[in-house]
Motif scaffolding. Structure first.
Motif, mmCIF file in Angstrom:
data_model
loop_
_atom_site.group_PDB
_atom_site.id
_atom_site.type_symbol
_atom_site.label_atom_id
_atom_site.label_comp_id
_atom_site.label_asym_id
_atom_site.label_seq_id
_atom_site.Cartn_x
_atom_site.Cartn_y
_atom_site.Cartn_z
ATOM 1 N N ILE A 26 0.695 -1.220 -0.199
ATOM 2 C CA ILE A 26 -0.083 0.029 0.084
ATOM 3 C C ILE A 26 0.903 1.254 -0.198
ATOM 4 C CG2 ILE A 26 -1.871 1.354 1.015
ATOM 5 C CD1 ILE A 26 -1.285 -2.218 2.469
ATOM 6 N N ALA A 27 0.771 2.059 -1.004
ATOM 7 C CA ALA A 27 1.744 3.163 -1.183
ATOM 8 C C ALA A 27 1.006 4.444 -1.439
ATOM 9 C CB ALA A 27 2.632 2.721 -2.353
ATOM 10 N N GLY A 28 1.591 5.449 -0.966
ATOM 11 C CA GLY A 28 1.087 6.920 -1.496
ATOM 12 C C GLY A 28 0.029 7.283 -0.775
ATOM 13 N N TYR A 29 -0.346 7.062 0.659
ATOM 14 C CA TYR A 29 -1.422 7.364 1.218
ATOM 15 C C TYR A 29 -1.276 8.353 2.309
ATOM 16 C CZ TYR A 29 -0.198 4.153 4.860
ATOM 17 O OH TYR A 29 0.321 3.326 5.981
ATOM 18 N N TYR A 30 -2.402 9.329 2.546
ATOM 19 C CA TYR A 30 -2.256 10.312 3.595
ATOM 20 C C TYR A 30 -3.763 10.797 3.874
ATOM 21 C CZ TYR A 30 -0.868 14.335 6.393
ATOM 22 O OH TYR A 30 -0.791 15.318 7.371
ATOM 23 N N THR A 73 -8.955 0.300 3.672
ATOM 24 C CA THR A 73 -10.001 1.209 3.894
ATOM 25 C C THR A 73 -9.391 2.443 4.410
ATOM 26 O OG1 THR A 73 -11.678 -0.270 4.889
ATOM 27 C CG2 THR A 73 -11.890 2.132 5.461
ATOM 28 N N HIS A 74 -9.478 3.452 3.654
ATOM 29 C CA HIS A 74 -9.008 5.016 3.968
ATOM 30 C C HIS A 74 -9.950 6.041 3.639
ATOM 31 C CE1 HIS A 74 -6.098 8.395 3.211
ATOM 32 N NE2 HIS A 74 -5.348 7.703 4.196
ATOM 33 N N ILE A 75 -9.610 7.238 4.444
ATOM 34 C CA ILE A 75 -10.687 8.317 4.221
ATOM 35 C C ILE A 75 -10.707 8.885 2.995
ATOM 36 C CG2 ILE A 75 -8.840 10.108 5.055
ATOM 37 C CD1 ILE A 75 -11.078 11.286 6.523
ATOM 38 N N SER A 76 -9.691 8.665 2.336
ATOM 39 C CA SER A 76 -9.712 9.327 0.662
ATOM 40 C C SER A 76 -10.511 8.491 -0.122
ATOM 41 C CB SER A 76 -8.304 9.344 0.239
ATOM 42 O OG SER A 76 -7.629 8.229 0.181
ATOM 43 N N LEU A 77 -10.958 7.338 0.275
ATOM 44 C CA LEU A 77 -11.787 6.417 -0.631
ATOM 45 C C LEU A 77 -13.121 6.252 -0.280
ATOM 46 C CD1 LEU A 77 -9.191 3.422 -0.338
ATOM 47 C CD2 LEU A 77 -9.296 5.111 -2.298
ATOM 48 N N GLU A 78 -13.994 6.340 -1.338
ATOM 49 C CA GLU A 78 -15.573 6.392 -1.209
ATOM 50 C C GLU A 78 -16.097 4.787 -0.836
ATOM 51 O OE1 GLU A 78 -17.595 7.661 -4.490
ATOM 52 O OE2 GLU A 78 -16.885 9.709 -4.251
ATOM 53 N N GLN A 79 -15.128 3.943 -1.357
ATOM 54 C CA GLN A 79 -15.517 2.542 -0.795
ATOM 55 C C GLN A 79 -14.068 2.038 -0.817
ATOM 56 O OE1 GLN A 79 -17.467 0.989 -4.360
ATOM 57 N NE2 GLN A 79 -19.538 1.772 -3.583
ATOM 58 N N PRO A 80 -13.947 0.931 0.032
ATOM 59 C CA PRO A 80 -12.674 0.057 0.174
ATOM 60 C C PRO A 80 -12.089 -0.389 -1.047
ATOM 61 C CG PRO A 80 -14.499 -0.705 1.853
ATOM 62 C CD PRO A 80 -15.087 0.317 0.864
ATOM 63 N N LEU A 81 -10.794 -0.440 -1.058
ATOM 64 C CA LEU A 81 -10.099 -0.818 -2.309
ATOM 65 C C LEU A 81 -9.673 -2.504 -2.268
ATOM 66 C CD1 LEU A 81 -8.792 -0.066 -5.088
ATOM 67 C CD2 LEU A 81 -6.895 0.795 -4.044
ATOM 68 N N SER A 82 -9.880 -3.146 -2.993
ATOM 69 C CA SER A 82 -9.696 -4.424 -2.912
ATOM 70 C C SER A 82 -8.627 -5.073 -3.952
ATOM 71 C CB SER A 82 -10.803 -5.498 -2.834
ATOM 72 O OG SER A 82 -11.373 -5.028 -1.696
ATOM 73 N N VAL A 83 -7.706 -5.980 -3.647
ATOM 74 C CA VAL A 83 -6.900 -6.469 -4.761
ATOM 75 C C VAL A 83 -6.941 -8.236 -4.143
ATOM 76 C CG1 VAL A 83 -4.780 -6.994 -5.830
ATOM 77 C CG2 VAL A 83 -5.557 -4.737 -5.056
ATOM 78 N N SER A 84 -7.234 -8.958 -5.372
ATOM 79 C CA SER A 84 -7.282 -10.482 -5.000
ATOM 80 C C SER A 84 -6.601 -11.366 -5.871
ATOM 81 C CB SER A 84 -8.876 -10.833 -5.310
ATOM 82 O OG SER A 84 -9.650 -9.995 -4.544
#
Length: 497
Positions: A401-405, A463-474
């Motif tokens: 997980i990269a580049g978040y704030y 899950t992050h405040i900048s995302l409207e919905q959780p981001l998933s990778v499978s």
């Protein structure tokens, strides 16, 4: 002071103050004042150049008042919320809110109508006759009546009766401020009227405003905040200190009272923001709203934007008598809009994390000064990648997980066998937290998979405040038999949102 709610023939009434329950509706109607209504118009938050210096009442009569924005229907909570529950009437109030939510008139036919906005407030007395330590605060219940504020009629204003007030009761400690807004504009008054029915709260605080002047008057500053998306409004109010012959003085304020038992004031400066809290993505551009309106005769002398963050402050932008000084590269405001339309909004391009903080818009005139605070947050959305750390058995899954704030972020692993439901997986480990040169964060999560006999799908969810919905990778992990046959772990990855 007894407060009741009356039912008007075709609508409902403003708060009446002291009222006799035995009074008939016809007697109440005799006290109804004619409303000042105008034609629908648009000129923004402040007068057009040719209307500069025109009073609010004149603008209403000319039909030129308002912002032109659409406002949904709803009950006028600024006065309706003051009605004491009266059994069946309380239920009627709730039904009225629901009914009026769909009672909006055709926007093309809506008109501007002047109404009284009544707000519950607190008067803050700091170190005044308290007999305590310096800086102590005494909160006294008060009421603010904004007289004849132009509001775009949504179909719920018919039948309004103006504020009537009443004589000051000796056993009632509340203070009522009656404020004329003829000299300035009160933007987004609909937000104050419909706050309750829109599920929002209005807070109002009145404080003394001290001036070094020989003028015999008293000043107050009022801060009104609407929860959620605002607006926030600050108003400087002036009241004469000299009493007319025979006038009754307020027992604690020592100010003359009107026949209605109110302290009469005039709003001479207001500063408003429509964005008291704002969040934008890293690298985008921001517009921090700050509007103002001043009484005729007052001269705008300066506009300052300052930023405070983690205990330190700095100047961002300053305008003084036509001279602009931008301390933050690219910070701008429009001088023409500033002088003609009362718009001191600040534009910040190419946002970085250094732009985060609380921004203070301070408006200074030849006599008064008022400000608004805007809490400004920067966000950066994470980028997620799922991979294998090695091809040996057992393999290790790596969710990078990269580049978040900002920093707060949640990682959740799930596994799903063929035909089954996702199951939460524990036992994941994490790398050390990394911070890049731009201030954003990165981290990796590691998990050792346990594929079933038919293979298993593993998902890393962020899950992050900048995302409207959780981001998933499978990724799908092959069963052990197939892995041994191929001599390696076979995985297929895909992303889903």
């Amino acid at each position: 002071m007894k407060r009741t709610l009356e039912r008007a023939p075709s609508g409902f009434t403003d708060w009446q103050g002291s009222h006799d329950d035995s009074q008939s509706e016809s007697e109440s109607a005799l006290r109804t004042e004619e409303k000042a209504t105008g034609r629908q118009g648009w000129f923004g938050e402040t007068p057009l150049p040719q209307l500069r210096g025109t009073s609010q009442q004149e603008l209403v009569q000319k039909g030129r008042w308002g912002e032109g924005q659409e406002q949904g229907g709803g009950c006028c909570s600024a006065w309706l919320s003051r009605a004491a529950p009266m059994g069946p009437e309380e239920g009627w109030y709730l039904l009225l809110c629901l009914a009026l939510s769909g009672a909006a008139a055709d926007p093309a036919e809506r008109q501007w109508q002047a109404v009284d906005v009544v707000l519950d407030c607190f008067l803050v007395e700091e170190g005044r006759n308290l007999g305590g330590f310096a800086g102590s605060r005494n909160m006294v219940k008060a009421m603010l009546v904004l007289r004849q504020v132009p509001v775009l009629d949504d179909g719920s204003l018919e039948g309004f009766i103006d504020f009537q007030g009443g004589t000051l009761a000796k056993d009632n400690p509340s203070i009522t401020f009656e404020a004329s807004v003829n000299l300035v504009q009160i933007p987004q008054a609909e937000a104050l009227l419909h706050a309750d029915c829109n599920g929002k709260e209005v807070t109002c605080e009145i404080s003394y405003y001290f001036l070094q002047t020989t003028e015999k008057a008293a000043w107050f500053i009022t801060n009104v905040q609407v929860s959620g998306e605002g607006p926030d409004i600050s108003m400087v109010m002036k009241t004469p200190r000299d009493a007319e012959n025979g006038a009754v003085l307020h027992p604690t304020l020592n100010l003359p009272l009107s026949p209605r038992g109110t302290v009469q004031t005039t709003v001479e400066l207001q500063v408003t923001t429509q964005t008291p809290s704002l969040s934008l993505l890293l690298g985008s551009s921001a517009s921090l709203h700050c509007g103002f309106s001043v009484a005729p005769g007052l001269v705008l002398t300066s506009v300052e934007w300052r930023r405070q963050h983690k205990g330190s402050g700095q100047m961002v932008y300053r305008w003084t008598k036509g001279q602009q000084h931008a301390k933050r590269e690219g910070a701008t405001l429009e001088p023409e809009q500033l002088l003609l339309a009362g718009d001191a909004s600040l534009t910040l391009p190419s946002l970085t994390l250094k732009d985060e903080g609380t921004y203070i818009c301070q408006i200074t005139t030849s006599l008064y000064q008022a400000q608004q605070n805007i809490h400004f947050h920067i966000q950066a959305s994470p980028k997620v990648r799922l991979s294998l750390a090695n091809k040996a058995v057992p393999a290790t899954l790596v969710c990078n997980i990269a580049g978040y704030y900002p920093l707060d972020m949640t990682v959740k692993w799930t596994r799903e066998e063929l035909g089954g439901a996702p199951i939460l997986v524990s036992g994941a480990s994490f790398s050390g937290l990394r911070q890049s040169s731009d201030g954003t964060y990165s981290i990796s999560s590691f998990l050792t998979p346990e594929p079933g006999p038919e293979g298993t799908t593993y998902t890393c969810q962020i899950t992050h405040i900048s995302l409207e919905q959780p981001l998933s990778v499978s990724t799908w992990i092959a069963p052990p038999a197939l892995s041994l046959l191929l001599g390696q772990v076979w995985a297929r990855a895909w992303a889903q949102t």
